[in-house]
Design a protein around this motif. Structure first.
Motif, short mmCIF file in Angstrom:
data_model
loop_
_atom_site.label_atom_id
_atom_site.label_comp_id
_atom_site.label_asym_id
_atom_site.label_seq_id
_atom_site.Cartn_x
_atom_site.Cartn_y
_atom_site.Cartn_z
N GLY A 3 0.84 -1.18 0.00
CA GLY A 3 0.00 0.00 0.00
C GLY A 3 0.88 1.23 0.00
O GLY A 3 1.43 1.61 -1.02
N MET A 4 1.08 1.83 1.19
CA MET A 4 1.96 2.99 1.26
C MET A 4 2.45 3.18 2.68
O MET A 4 1.88 2.67 3.64
N ALA A 5 3.53 3.92 2.80
CA ALA A 5 4.00 4.43 4.08
C ALA A 5 3.66 5.91 4.13
O ALA A 5 3.87 6.63 3.16
N ASN A 6 3.11 6.34 5.24
CA ASN A 6 2.62 7.71 5.39
C ASN A 6 3.24 8.33 6.64
O ASN A 6 3.13 7.76 7.73
N ALA A 7 3.94 9.45 6.48
CA ALA A 7 4.52 10.17 7.61
C ALA A 7 4.01 11.59 7.61
O ALA A 7 4.15 12.31 6.61
N ILE A 8 3.38 12.00 8.71
CA ILE A 8 2.77 13.33 8.81
C ILE A 8 3.46 14.12 9.91
O ILE A 8 3.42 13.74 11.09
N ILE A 9 4.10 15.21 9.52
CA ILE A 9 4.75 16.11 10.47
C ILE A 9 3.85 17.34 10.62
O ILE A 9 3.53 18.00 9.63
N SER A 10 3.44 17.62 11.84
CA SER A 10 2.59 18.79 12.07
C SER A 10 3.12 19.61 13.23
O SER A 10 3.67 19.07 14.19
N TYR A 11 2.96 20.91 13.11
CA TYR A 11 3.44 21.83 14.14
C TYR A 11 2.34 22.84 14.40
O TYR A 11 1.85 23.50 13.49
N GLU A 12 1.93 22.96 15.65
CA GLU A 12 0.81 23.81 15.99
C GLU A 12 1.17 24.77 17.12
O GLU A 12 1.66 24.36 18.17
N ARG A 13 0.93 26.05 16.87
CA ARG A 13 1.01 27.05 17.92
C ARG A 13 -0.40 27.57 18.19
O ARG A 13 -1.38 27.01 17.69
N GLU A 14 -0.51 28.62 18.95
CA GLU A 14 -1.82 29.08 19.36
C GLU A 14 -2.69 29.49 18.18
O GLU A 14 -3.88 29.20 18.13
N PHE B 80 1.53 24.25 10.62
CA PHE B 80 1.68 23.68 9.29
C PHE B 80 1.55 22.17 9.37
O PHE B 80 1.67 21.56 10.43
N VAL B 81 1.31 21.55 8.20
CA VAL B 81 1.27 20.10 8.07
C VAL B 81 2.08 19.71 6.84
O VAL B 81 1.89 20.27 5.75
N GLY B 82 3.02 18.77 7.02
CA GLY B 82 3.74 18.16 5.91
C GLY B 82 3.43 16.68 5.90
O GLY B 82 3.82 15.96 6.81
N ASP B 83 2.71 16.22 4.88
CA ASP B 83 2.20 14.85 4.81
C ASP B 83 2.89 14.15 3.64
O ASP B 83 2.68 14.49 2.47
N LEU B 84 3.75 13.16 3.93
CA LEU B 84 4.54 12.48 2.91
C LEU B 84 4.05 11.06 2.71
O LEU B 84 3.70 10.37 3.67
N VAL B 85 4.02 10.60 1.46
CA VAL B 85 3.59 9.25 1.14
C VAL B 85 4.60 8.57 0.24
O VAL B 85 5.21 9.19 -0.62
N PHE B 86 4.79 7.25 0.47
CA PHE B 86 5.70 6.43 -0.33
C PHE B 86 4.98 5.13 -0.65
O PHE B 86 4.33 4.55 0.20
N GLY B 87 5.11 4.63 -1.86
CA GLY B 87 4.50 3.36 -2.22
C GLY B 87 3.39 3.51 -3.24
O GLY B 87 2.96 4.62 -3.56
N PRO B 88 2.89 2.39 -3.78
CA PRO B 88 1.92 2.43 -4.87
C PRO B 88 0.65 3.22 -4.56
O PRO B 88 0.17 3.97 -5.40
N ARG B 89 0.10 3.06 -3.35
CA ARG B 89 -1.13 3.79 -3.02
C ARG B 89 -0.87 5.30 -3.02
O ARG B 89 -1.69 6.08 -3.50
N GLY B 90 0.29 5.70 -2.49
CA GLY B 90 0.64 7.11 -2.48
C GLY B 90 0.85 7.65 -3.89
O GLY B 90 0.42 8.75 -4.23
N THR B 91 1.53 6.86 -4.75
CA THR B 91 1.76 7.28 -6.12
C THR B 91 0.45 7.46 -6.87
O THR B 91 0.24 8.44 -7.58
N ASP B 92 -0.47 6.50 -6.70
CA ASP B 92 -1.77 6.60 -7.37
C ASP B 92 -2.56 7.81 -6.89
O ASP B 92 -3.32 8.41 -7.65
#
Length: 353
Positions: free
Chosen positions: A79-90, A94-106
């Motif tokens: 499927g895919m590997a999904n890594a989500i980096i998020s940073y929240e202040r008051e 921001f959100v950086g959402d990365l995907v690797f693998g066939p599901r992410g490519t599709d």
């Protein structure tokens, strides 16, 4: 296939370096600075019970699989590997959402430029809470249309519906979320053409809106003469039974689709549940989603999914039956001949962190 480049490695290294630095530099007692790394991985086994199970290397597609997206590869597949980096202040974050693998490519296949970031970025946006009831978001974000999501963690069923697969996947633009009351919310957006996530290649823009009331959502998207109207929602019928709903209509100068899906789900225990997706999907003209080559074709799909949780790991066995009104090249039998029906079985494993 993912295209591996040094730029992609540098970009990923930068994001994880940023995460590491932020974690160890922030004030541990601060309640307004919140940074997190979350995500998932998924893999599966799939087999057709009455169709061909080989892969057509010339077309890059299985010889027999539903015309919907994801979970269509034969045998043991990724499927895919999904890594989500998020940073929240008051007020900002921001959100950086990365995907690797066939599901992410599709999921990001329509990106016009397959650059180092375009091959792995699922979402990348910043937001500003202008007021306690107003939030601005700028960047690339997954669609607000449809009942299902790209990540398997967002769905009960592992395979996806026709309605989700032929609606938009992602948008890049500016949206404003407005809390009109405790239960009423309004979203307005101006965006690049659908699935054009890196830049605007045409100079034209799409307009979107969502009116939500207590979990029931009316969604609208229009661009260049085409439009889509979509409803998503659901109801708790009891402590153990939930019923989800999705209905949509898309038209682009006589080509498009319409359909409805219901999602009854039954919770048997804290770790075991059972869900059914019953979907009716109809093409407007020869839209090409069902694969018959004929106009106004219809398909009815039943997907029965079980879900067992073992800590952060979820195991999902799934039986799917697709039945079209005409023979489809997507439903080839073992002699590689089109047929009207396809039955398939999937066993998926999803780990969330």
């Amino acid at each position: 296939m993912i295209v591996h480049t040094n730029y992609g490695k540098y970009f990923l290294t930068f994001l994880f370096t940023l995460l590491y630095t932020a974690i160890f530099s922030q004030d541990k007692d601060s309640e307004t600075n919140k940074i997190s790394l979350t995500g998932s991985i998924d893999t599966y086994f799939r087999v057709n019970l009455n169709g061909d199970n080989s892969f057509n290397e010339a077309s890059g597609l299985p010889n027999a699989a539903p015309g919907s997206s994801f979970a269509n590869l034969p045998g043991f597949a990724l499927g895919m590997a999904n890594a989500i980096i998020s940073y929240e202040r008051e007020k900002v974050g921001f959100v950086g959402d990365l995907v690797f693998g066939p599901r992410g490519t599709d999921a990001i296949f329509a990106s016009p430029i397959y650059s180092a970031t375009g091959n792995i970025v699922n979402q990348l946006y910043a937001y500003w809470k202008v007021h306690e009831s107003i939030k601005l978001t700028l960047g690339n974000f997954n669609t607000y249309m449809g009942y299902e999501g790209i990540s398997p963690t967002a769905n009960f069923n592992y395979s996806t519906s026709y309605l989700f697969s032929y609606g938009p996947f992602s948008h890049t633009g500016l949206k404003v979320d407005i809390a009109l009351s405790e239960k009423f919310n309004l979203m307005l957006a101006v965006m690049n053409p659908t699935d054009q996530t890196e830049l605007n290649p045409t100079g034209k823009y799409a307009l979107g809106a969502q009116l939500a009331y207590d979990g029931q959502n009316l969604n609208i998207l229009t661009e260049d003469g085409a439009y889509e109207i979509d409803f998503t929602g659901g109801f708790n019928l009891s402590d153990q039974v939930y019923l989800g709903l999705n209905a949509a209509l898309y038209d682009n100068d006589g080509l498009g689709f319409a359909g409805v899906a219901i999602y009854p789900q039954y919770i048997t225990s804290d770790t075991v549940s059972l869900g059914l997706r019953a979907e009716y999907f109809s093409e407007i003209g020869d839209y090409g989603a069902i694969g018959t080559g004929l106009e106004d074709t219809e398909v009815f799909a039943l997907t029965l999914t079980g879900s067992t949780k073992i800590g952060d790991l979820t195991i999902k066995p799934e039986l799917r039956l697709d039945s079209a009104t005409e023979k489809s090249v997507n439903f080839q039998n073992k002699d590689l001949q089109p047929q009207k029906h396809l039955s398939s079985f999937v066993l998926a494993a999803i780990y969330v962190f």
